[in-house]
Design an enzyme around this catalytic site. Structure first.
Site, PDB file in Angstrom:
ATOM      1  N   HIS A  22     -56.877 -35.097  -2.849  1.00 59.20           N
ATOM      2  CA  HIS A  22     -56.970 -36.073  -1.584  1.00 59.20           C
ATOM      3  C   HIS A  22     -55.842 -37.274  -2.152  1.00 59.20           C
ATOM      4  CE1 HIS A  22     -61.351 -35.274  -1.054  1.00 59.20           C
ATOM      5  NE2 HIS A  22     -60.904 -34.793   0.058  1.00 59.20           N
ATOM      6  N   LYS A  46     -73.061 -32.752   6.393  1.00 60.64           N
ATOM      7  CA  LYS A  46     -72.504 -32.089   5.090  1.00 60.64           C
ATOM      8  C   LYS A  46     -73.337 -32.366   3.960  1.00 60.64           C
ATOM      9  CE  LYS A  46     -67.573 -30.803   5.327  1.00 60.64           C
ATOM     10  NZ  LYS A  46     -66.361 -30.989   4.467  1.00 60.64           N
ATOM     11  N   ARG A 100     -55.055 -26.762   2.483  1.00 60.81           N
ATOM     12  CA  ARG A 100     -55.058 -26.088   1.023  1.00 60.81           C
ATOM     13  C   ARG A 100     -54.710 -24.508   1.217  1.00 60.81           C
ATOM     14  NH1 ARG A 100     -60.918 -28.889   0.382  1.00 60.81           N
ATOM     15  NH2 ARG A 100     -60.713 -28.814   2.626  1.00 60.81           N
TER      16      ARG A 100
END
Ligand code: ADP
Length: 171
Positions: A22, A46, A100
């Site tokens: 991040h 989540k 990613r």
């Protein structure tokens, strides 16, 4: 002479916890805008390890040095609305996302297309982290720590301490 409009970027995420991946994306994003808002999503689906206030505080602490180094204003704000509504609320013209692996692509592709329909004035920009940080994911950091693995290559020393303390592990 017309004044140049301030370029506001929004980098949204759960940041549970904020990783070196991040941070790398935030540094890159900071080069593209005049003001960068880090939007901390509540994301109850989540079931985050850190609550919203803890994540906001952690992201603030971890990014203060970027604001100094890059000379760009960085603001950390929680949000629990639709991403595009939040982008409009803060006047962001750019949404920054990190990519990613190929696995991120499909979801991001769909989200970007739908977000564009919701507001065509907001562009989504994808950035890739340095190869050494590309594989880092918050979910895996938590899994590794739960099973007593070493996470220092993935998060800052201060975030590492917070993760271990949260999991009731010895630091
Ligand atoms: P979300 O819950 O939206 O996936 P995350 O906090 O996991 O939130 O990630 C926020 C953004 O940062 C996403 O765009 C994600 O792809 C990106 N990101 C996270 N880790 C990395 C990394 N190691 N390299 C590049 N991008 C990353």
């Amino acid at each position: 002479m017309t004044q140049k409009k301030e370029r506001i970027g929004l980098y949204p995420g759960t940041f549970d916890p904020i990783t070196l991946g991040h941070i790398d994306i935030i540094k890159r994003g900071a080069k593209l805008v005049d003001r960068l808002v880090l939007g901390i999503s509540t994301n109850p689906s989540k079931q985050p390890l850190f609550d919203l206030d803890e994540r906001v505080e952690m992201v603030r602490e971890e990014t203060a040095f970027i604001e100094k180094n890059e000379g760009v204003a960085i603001e950390v704000r929680p949000f629990d609305t639709l991403l595009m509504s939040f982008a409009e609320e803060i006047g962001a013209g750019i949404i920054i996302r990190g990519l990613r692996a190929v696995s991120d692509f499909e979801y991001e592709f769909q989200m970007t297309a739908m977000n564009y329909k919701l507001n065509p004035n907001v562009e989504t920009v994808f950035l890739m982290a340095d190869p050494s940080y590309q594989a880092i994911a918050s979910r895996l950091v938590k899994e590794i720590a739960i099973f007593d693995g070493e996470i220092k290559a993935f998060v800052s020393p201060s975030v590492r301490q917070k993760v271990l303390a949260k999991l009731g592990k010895t630091v």
